[in-house]
Design a protein around this motif. Structure first.
Motif, short mmCIF file in Angstrom:
data_model
loop_
_atom_site.label_atom_id
_atom_site.label_comp_id
_atom_site.label_asym_id
_atom_site.label_seq_id
_atom_site.Cartn_x
_atom_site.Cartn_y
_atom_site.Cartn_z
N LEU A 130 -40.08 3.69 -40.06
CA LEU A 130 -38.74 3.13 -40.03
C LEU A 130 -38.83 1.70 -40.52
CD1 LEU A 130 -37.67 4.43 -36.50
CD2 LEU A 130 -37.27 5.53 -38.71
N ASP A 131 -38.48 1.48 -41.78
CA ASP A 131 -38.55 0.14 -42.36
C ASP A 131 -37.30 -0.65 -42.00
OD1 ASP A 131 -41.02 0.44 -43.69
OD2 ASP A 131 -40.02 1.56 -45.31
N SER A 132 -37.47 -1.73 -41.25
CA SER A 132 -36.33 -2.58 -40.92
C SER A 132 -35.94 -3.39 -42.15
CB SER A 132 -36.71 -3.53 -39.77
OG SER A 132 -35.63 -4.37 -39.44
N VAL A 133 -34.66 -3.32 -42.54
CA VAL A 133 -34.20 -3.98 -43.76
C VAL A 133 -32.95 -4.79 -43.47
CG1 VAL A 133 -35.16 -2.20 -45.26
CG2 VAL A 133 -32.79 -1.99 -44.47
N ALA A 134 -32.65 -5.70 -44.38
CA ALA A 134 -31.43 -6.50 -44.27
C ALA A 134 -30.23 -5.68 -44.75
CB ALA A 134 -31.57 -7.77 -45.11
N TYR A 135 -29.07 -6.12 -44.34
CA TYR A 135 -27.83 -5.46 -44.75
C TYR A 135 -27.72 -5.36 -46.27
CZ TYR A 135 -22.83 -5.03 -45.82
OH TYR A 135 -21.62 -4.65 -46.34
N MET A 158 -38.53 12.48 -37.56
CA MET A 158 -37.62 11.38 -37.85
C MET A 158 -36.68 11.13 -36.67
SD MET A 158 -34.80 10.93 -40.91
CE MET A 158 -33.70 12.17 -40.20
N LEU A 159 -36.14 12.20 -36.10
CA LEU A 159 -35.23 12.04 -34.97
C LEU A 159 -35.94 11.41 -33.77
CD1 LEU A 159 -33.29 15.44 -35.12
CD2 LEU A 159 -32.42 13.17 -35.73
N ARG A 160 -37.15 11.86 -33.51
CA ARG A 160 -37.90 11.32 -32.37
C ARG A 160 -38.16 9.83 -32.56
NH1 ARG A 160 -41.76 14.39 -32.74
NH2 ARG A 160 -41.26 15.91 -31.11
N ALA A 161 -38.62 9.45 -33.74
CA ALA A 161 -38.94 8.04 -33.98
C ALA A 161 -37.70 7.16 -33.87
CB ALA A 161 -39.58 7.89 -35.37
N ALA A 162 -36.60 7.62 -34.44
CA ALA A 162 -35.37 6.83 -34.39
C ALA A 162 -34.86 6.68 -32.96
CB ALA A 162 -34.30 7.48 -35.27
N SER A 200 -37.24 19.11 -28.43
CA SER A 200 -38.30 18.21 -27.97
C SER A 200 -38.13 16.80 -28.55
CB SER A 200 -39.67 18.76 -28.35
OG SER A 200 -39.92 19.99 -27.68
N SER A 201 -37.72 16.74 -29.81
CA SER A 201 -37.59 15.43 -30.45
C SER A 201 -36.48 14.60 -29.83
CB SER A 201 -37.32 15.60 -31.96
OG SER A 201 -36.02 16.11 -32.19
N LEU A 202 -35.50 15.27 -29.19
CA LEU A 202 -34.36 14.57 -28.60
C LEU A 202 -34.43 14.54 -27.07
CD1 LEU A 202 -31.50 16.01 -30.84
CD2 LEU A 202 -32.59 13.77 -31.03
N LYS A 203 -35.59 14.76 -26.50
CA LYS A 203 -35.68 14.84 -25.04
C LYS A 203 -35.22 13.56 -24.35
CE LYS A 203 -40.60 13.53 -24.93
NZ LYS A 203 -41.97 14.00 -24.57
N LEU A 204 -35.37 12.44 -25.02
CA LEU A 204 -34.89 11.18 -24.43
C LEU A 204 -33.38 11.21 -24.20
CD1 LEU A 204 -36.85 8.23 -26.09
CD2 LEU A 204 -36.78 8.85 -23.68
N ALA A 205 -32.66 11.93 -25.04
CA ALA A 205 -31.22 12.02 -24.86
C ALA A 205 -30.88 12.68 -23.53
CB ALA A 205 -30.59 12.80 -26.02
#
Length: 457
Positions: A130-135, A158-162, A200-205
């Motif tokens: 996940l590359d943090s970028v400017a607007y 991707m969903l898990r990381a985000a 599993s990727s969305l278990k935090l939800a």
């Protein structure tokens, strides 16, 4: 004489001073009460946000005023066709129009506090990045296209990381992708476990009591299309054919509603909401209105109640009772407020009698202008032909329903989008993974229970 005159003047001055101080004190007290009819001029600027929240559109009971947003844009090779290079003779795609408006609202709108932007991709080891970028960088990518050769991350990764990244700071995740699953080439078995991998990727939800809003739209696509199913062709060149893309919003229910209602706005027709629940929906029997005149013997059990949630009824053999229940559904997602949706899905549960739903209508301008009715957005006519008990209840329920468009936009073979447009590989399986997060949730979006007493002659 001069002394007496001075003393008299001093008394007058002291009296005036006392009155002035008394007047100042009273004015400060009124200011503290902030009378809505005549608010102090000095406080008008600071009071504006509170005044705004009192309008039906802002809905302060169900939406936070400001949210923090983490916005993720997948920038794999498969996304390039949504963002073709610009040219003077080319119109922006539906995707580019939508995303430009979205990131502009996130960047400059009044409903977003902190914001962060990310480009999602895969590194050489197959791990999500996940590359943090400017607007400005994100905007330039949307309008000018993805120029690098970028591999896509398997969807669950991707969903898990985000989600992990966003939950750590209590923000709302806004994820934009075509949601075409591209599993690790060394692990093709991921095709068979897509639903459980998504779950599993969305278990935090589930663990953090978050909800998921899924929005879908199709956009013209220009360039190389990479299907999940690689036979008979590994890729195809498209020239404006429509390919689906999705915007997922994940977070606390009130904050997600702020994003969908105030940041995204003008939502596409394809909407789905998971984990949403409304324990209290304002409602009342409407018995004194000429617009919704009742039929038969029915009156409010309480003669003085402004809101009537209990009625006395006396249906007769040839004369069933009919009355209207007003509902305030302004807190629900827009798709659930649609009259066609309500007519199709609204259910009536009766204890102690028989009843059915007659008409379902939304408030028109005349109704909105009527003080006693303006607090309600929808009106449901209930027909009661028979009571079998002296007391009972009539409950309007809106069940949790998976929208029909999800199966319509899903396919087991996405290799030829020209022959089968607006389809995403195993999208129904993806959604099944999301549904599994809320398997123990209440089966209804809301319920409104009207008690009744049987009236006797």
């Amino acid at each position: 004489m001069h002394i007496n005159r001075f003393a008299g003047s001093a008394q007058v001055l002291l009296l005036c001073g006392a009155l002035a101080l008394s007047g100042c004190y009273k004015k400060e007290n009124r200011t503290g009460e902030t009378s809505p009819q005549n608010p102090p001029a000095q406080e008008e600027t600071t009071a504006q946000p509170r005044t705004t929240t009192k309008t039906p559109e802002a809905n302060p009971a169900t939406a936070s005023q400001k949210v923090d947003i983490d916005l993720y844009l997948e920038i794999s090779n498969g996304m390039k066709g949504f963002m073709p290079p610009p040219a003077a003779d080319k119109e922006p795609t539906v995707f580019q129009n939508r995303l430009n408006k979205l990131i502009s609202e996130v960047q400059d709108g009044i409903y977003v506090d902190a914001k962060r932007y990310y480009m999602a991709r895969e590194d050489r080891q197959g791990r999500p990045v996940l590359d943090s970028v400017a607007y400005g960088t994100l905007k330039n990518t949307i309008v000018s296209g993805i120029k690098a050769d970028v591999r896509g991350t398997p969807l669950p990764d991707m969903l898990r990381a985000a989600l992990e990244n966003t939950v750590n700071r209590g923000a709302v995740s806004v994820i934009v992708s075509d949601f075409i699953h591209g599993p690790d080439p060394n692990n093709p078995g991921q095709f068979l476990s897509l639903d459980t991998d998504i779950r599993s990727s969305l278990k935090l939800a589930e663990h953090e009591n978050l909800v998921v809003a899924v929005l879908a739209e199709a956009s013209p696509f220009y360039g190389t299309y990479h299907p999940a199913v690689k036979k008979p062709q590994v890729s195809r060149t498209l020239n404006g054919e429509e390919i689906p893309y999705y915007i997922w919003v994940i977070g606390k229910q009130q904050e997600v509603q702020t994003v969908t209602n105030k940041v995204l706005r003008n939502l596409p027709a394809q909407q789905a909401y998971f984990g949403f629940n409304y324990q209290e929906i304002p409602f009342s029997a409407i018995l004194k209105s000429n617009t919704f005149r009742p039929a038969g013997i029915v009156y409010c059990t309480s003669r003085t109640a402004e809101v009537c949630t209990s009625v006395n009824l006396m249906p007769e053999k040839e004369a069933p009772v009919e009355f209207t229940i007003g509902l305030n559904l302004s807190s629900l997602p827009s798709s659930m407020q649609d009259v066609k949706y309500l007519k199709q899905h609204l259910k009536l549960a009766v204890a102690g009698g028989k009843a059915s739903v007659g008409t379902v209508i939304a408030a028109d301008e005349e109704v909105k202008a009527t003080p006693d009715l303006a607090k309600y957005t929808h009106f449901v006519r209930v027909i009661v032909p028979q009571l079998t008990a002296n007391t009972g209840s009539i409950t309007l329920q809106l069940p949790q329903v998976v929208p029909a468009w999800i199966s319509q936009w899903s396919t087991a073979n996405d290799n030829n989008p020209v022959a089968s447009p607006k389809k995403t590989y195993q999208f129904n399986k993806i959604i099944e993974g999301v549904q599994a997060l809320y398997r123990d949730q209440n089966e209804t979006v809301f319920s409104a229970t009207m008690k009744f007493n049987k009236e006797t002659k």
